[in-house]
Design a protein around this motif. Structure first.
Motif, PDB file in Angstrom:
ATOM      1  N   GLU A  61      34.578  21.930 -24.056  1.00 20.23           N
ATOM      2  CA  GLU A  61      33.539  20.958 -23.155  1.00 20.23           C
ATOM      3  C   GLU A  61      34.103  19.458 -23.265  1.00 20.23           C
ATOM      4  O   GLU A  61      34.453  18.981 -24.190  1.00 20.23           O
ATOM      5  N   ASP A  62      33.627  18.678 -22.240  1.00 21.81           N
ATOM      6  CA  ASP A  62      34.044  17.391 -22.041  1.00 21.81           C
ATOM      7  C   ASP A  62      32.705  16.453 -22.040  1.00 21.81           C
ATOM      8  O   ASP A  62      33.036  15.308 -21.467  1.00 21.81           O
ATOM      9  N   PHE A  63      31.614  16.870 -22.197  1.00 18.63           N
ATOM     10  CA  PHE A  63      30.505  16.073 -21.956  1.00 18.63           C
ATOM     11  C   PHE A  63      29.466  16.337 -23.256  1.00 18.63           C
ATOM     12  O   PHE A  63      29.589  17.330 -23.989  1.00 18.63           O
ATOM     13  N   SER A  64      28.645  15.358 -23.402  1.00 21.71           N
ATOM     14  CA  SER A  64      27.702  15.199 -24.623  1.00 21.71           C
ATOM     15  C   SER A  64      26.486  16.141 -24.225  1.00 21.71           C
ATOM     16  O   SER A  64      25.942  16.020 -23.127  1.00 21.71           O
ATOM     17  N   ARG A  65      26.027  16.918 -25.015  1.00 24.73           N
ATOM     18  CA  ARG A  65      24.801  17.693 -24.748  1.00 24.73           C
ATOM     19  C   ARG A  65      23.421  17.192 -25.469  1.00 24.73           C
ATOM     20  O   ARG A  65      22.492  17.596 -25.256  1.00 24.73           O
ATOM     21  N   VAL A  66      23.925  16.111 -26.331  1.00 25.83           N
ATOM     22  CA  VAL A  66      22.701  15.437 -27.259  1.00 25.83           C
ATOM     23  C   VAL A  66      22.734  13.987 -27.092  1.00 25.83           C
ATOM     24  O   VAL A  66      23.858  13.733 -27.295  1.00 25.83           O
ATOM     25  N   ALA A  67      21.708  13.334 -27.162  1.00 23.75           N
ATOM     26  CA  ALA A  67      21.673  11.935 -27.474  1.00 23.75           C
ATOM     27  C   ALA A  67      20.406  11.479 -28.346  1.00 23.75           C
ATOM     28  O   ALA A  67      19.675  12.204 -28.507  1.00 23.75           O
ATOM     29  N   LEU A  68      20.467  10.127 -28.592  1.00 20.63           N
ATOM     30  CA  LEU A  68      19.306   9.603 -29.442  1.00 20.63           C
ATOM     31  C   LEU A  68      18.900   8.309 -28.424  1.00 20.63           C
ATOM     32  O   LEU A  68      19.797   7.634 -27.894  1.00 20.63           O
ATOM     33  N   THR A  69      17.531   8.225 -28.571  1.00 22.19           N
ATOM     34  CA  THR A  69      16.875   7.080 -27.870  1.00 22.19           C
ATOM     35  C   THR A  69      17.162   5.848 -28.897  1.00 22.19           C
ATOM     36  O   THR A  69      17.631   6.108 -29.936  1.00 22.19           O
ATOM     37  N   ALA A  70      17.074   4.631 -28.353  1.00 34.17           N
ATOM     38  CA  ALA A  70      17.338   3.409 -29.206  1.00 34.17           C
ATOM     39  C   ALA A  70      16.240   3.467 -30.250  1.00 34.17           C
ATOM     40  O   ALA A  70      16.513   2.952 -31.434  1.00 34.17           O
ATOM     41  N   GLU A  71      15.027   4.001 -30.001  1.00 38.43           N
ATOM     42  CA  GLU A  71      14.069   3.904 -31.112  1.00 38.43           C
ATOM     43  C   GLU A  71      14.418   5.182 -32.262  1.00 38.43           C
ATOM     44  O   GLU A  71      14.170   4.735 -33.374  1.00 38.43           O
ATOM     45  N   ALA A  72      15.001   6.098 -31.602  1.00 45.22           N
ATOM     46  CA  ALA A  72      15.533   7.020 -32.744  1.00 45.22           C
ATOM     47  C   ALA A  72      16.545   6.530 -33.562  1.00 45.22           C
ATOM     48  O   ALA A  72      16.772   6.490 -34.889  1.00 45.22           O
ATOM     49  N   VAL A  73      17.667   5.850 -33.003  1.00 50.58           N
ATOM     50  CA  VAL A  73      18.679   5.108 -33.682  1.00 50.58           C
ATOM     51  C   VAL A  73      18.077   4.144 -34.803  1.00 50.58           C
ATOM     52  O   VAL A  73      18.434   4.294 -36.043  1.00 50.58           O
ATOM     53  N   GLY A  74      17.351   3.493 -34.174  1.00 51.14           N
ATOM     54  CA  GLY A  74      16.776   2.273 -35.262  1.00 51.14           C
ATOM     55  C   GLY A  74      16.027   3.043 -36.310  1.00 51.14           C
ATOM     56  O   GLY A  74      16.095   2.605 -37.730  1.00 51.14           O
ATOM     57  N   LEU A  75      15.173   4.290 -36.162  1.00 54.83           N
ATOM     58  CA  LEU A  75      14.360   4.831 -37.477  1.00 54.83           C
ATOM     59  C   LEU A  75      15.505   5.411 -38.186  1.00 54.83           C
ATOM     60  O   LEU A  75      15.396   5.651 -39.594  1.00 54.83           O
ATOM     61  N   LEU A  76      16.324   6.001 -37.674  1.00 54.01           N
ATOM     62  CA  LEU A  76      17.595   6.834 -38.369  1.00 54.01           C
ATOM     63  C   LEU A  76      18.472   5.914 -39.166  1.00 54.01           C
ATOM     64  O   LEU A  76      18.795   6.157 -40.423  1.00 54.01           O
ATOM     65  N   ARG A  77      18.614   4.634 -38.721  1.00 49.24           N
ATOM     66  CA  ARG A  77      19.441   3.716 -39.744  1.00 49.24           C
ATOM     67  C   ARG A  77      18.691   3.595 -40.758  1.00 49.24           C
ATOM     68  O   ARG A  77      18.918   3.199 -41.901  1.00 49.24           O
ATOM     69  N   LYS A  78      17.038   3.301 -40.676  1.00 54.54           N
ATOM     70  CA  LYS A  78      16.135   2.712 -41.799  1.00 54.54           C
ATOM     71  C   LYS A  78      16.219   4.067 -42.717  1.00 54.54           C
ATOM     72  O   LYS A  78      16.306   3.890 -43.987  1.00 54.54           O
ATOM     73  N   LEU A  79      16.099   5.229 -42.193  1.00 50.38           N
ATOM     74  CA  LEU A  79      16.090   6.655 -43.087  1.00 50.38           C
ATOM     75  C   LEU A  79      17.422   6.486 -44.019  1.00 50.38           C
ATOM     76  O   LEU A  79      17.506   7.121 -45.024  1.00 50.38           O
ATOM     77  N   TRP A  80      18.649   6.408 -43.111  1.00 55.01           N
ATOM     78  CA  TRP A  80      19.896   6.445 -43.801  1.00 55.01           C
ATOM     79  C   TRP A  80      20.008   5.595 -45.006  1.00 55.01           C
ATOM     80  O   TRP A  80      20.397   5.836 -46.088  1.00 55.01           O
ATOM     81  N   ALA A  81      19.366   4.057 -44.838  1.00 55.01           N
ATOM     82  CA  ALA A  81      19.483   3.408 -46.015  1.00 55.01           C
ATOM     83  C   ALA A  81      18.463   3.814 -47.225  1.00 55.01           C
ATOM     84  O   ALA A  81      18.851   3.523 -48.248  1.00 55.01           O
ATOM     85  N   GLN A  82      17.522   4.639 -46.876  1.00 56.37           N
ATOM     86  CA  GLN A  82      16.641   5.046 -47.996  1.00 56.37           C
ATOM     87  C   GLN A  82      17.083   6.540 -48.321  1.00 56.37           C
ATOM     88  O   GLN A  82      17.093   6.605 -49.862  1.00 56.37           O
ATOM     89  N   HIS A  83      17.692   7.287 -47.742  1.00 58.88           N
ATOM     90  CA  HIS A  83      18.102   8.516 -48.116  1.00 58.88           C
ATOM     91  C   HIS A  83      19.792   8.779 -48.425  1.00 58.88           C
ATOM     92  O   HIS A  83      20.127   9.974 -48.651  1.00 58.88           O
ATOM     93  N   GLY A  84      20.477   8.176 -47.670  1.00 55.02           N
ATOM     94  CA  GLY A  84      21.866   8.400 -47.569  1.00 55.02           C
ATOM     95  C   GLY A  84      22.011   9.035 -46.274  1.00 55.02           C
ATOM     96  O   GLY A  84      21.297   9.219 -45.425  1.00 55.02           O
TER      97      GLY A  84
END
Length: 134
Positions: free
Chosen positions: A14-37
C-alpha cells in the motif's frame, strides 16, 4: 496548524495512509506521553468500549498474528523519535478495510483501561469510505 497527522504506511503493497490523528488527538497524546511514556493504540471492535480505540503504554497490550499494524505516527514536534503504533484486530480490519480512520478526542469518560480516561476525555474513531480501490 495542521488539522490532522497521517500515519506512516505500514501495510505491504500500500502507498496510502489508513489512519490519522486530529490536532486535538495529537495534543492529548503528547500530554499523555509525558505522563506515561511511549504509547500505542489498539482497536478491537465489538460493542461498548470495544468500539473505541484504546490507548495503552507501549507494549502493555500484546499484539500478535490476530492483529494488523495499520500505521505508525511520529508525535514529536521537531526532533523525531516518538513513534506511536495503531493496531487493529485482524477480524475488525476485515470489516473496516474500505475505510479511512481518524482518531479524534471528545469530552466524556471512556474506558478505565485507556490512559486518557482520567483526563475527562475519550478517543473515538471517525471513519470515511475510501474512494480508491483497496
Amino acid at each position: 496548524m495542521t488539522t490532522r497527522l497521517d500515519a506512516a504506511v505500514t501495510l505491504p503493497g500500500e502507498d496510502f495512509s489508513r489512519v490519522a490523528l486530529t490536532a486535538e488527538a495529537v495534543g492529548l497524546l503528547r500530554k499523555l506521553w509525558a505522563q506515561h511514556g511511549p504509547l500505542m493504540f489498539h482497536q478491537s471492535g465489538g460493542c461498548c468500549d470495544g468500539s473505541a480505540p484504546m490507548c495503552y503504554p507501549a507494549g502493555e497490550f500484546l499484539t500478535g498474528d490476530s492483529d494488523v499494524l495499520l500505521g505508525r505516527f511520529d508525535l514529536s514536534a521537531d526532533d523525531g523519535g516518538q513513534p506511536l503504533e495503531f493496531w487493529m484486530s485482524r477480524e475488525q480490519f476485515g470489516y473496516w478495510s474500505h475505510t479511512h480512520l481518524t482518531v479524534d478526542v471528545v469530552e466524556g469518560r471512556g474506558s478505565g483501561f485507556s490512559v486518557e480516561a482520567p483526563e475527562g476525555k475519550r478517543f473515538l474513531i471517525r471513519s470515511t469510505l475510501m474512494d480508491w480501490p483497496v
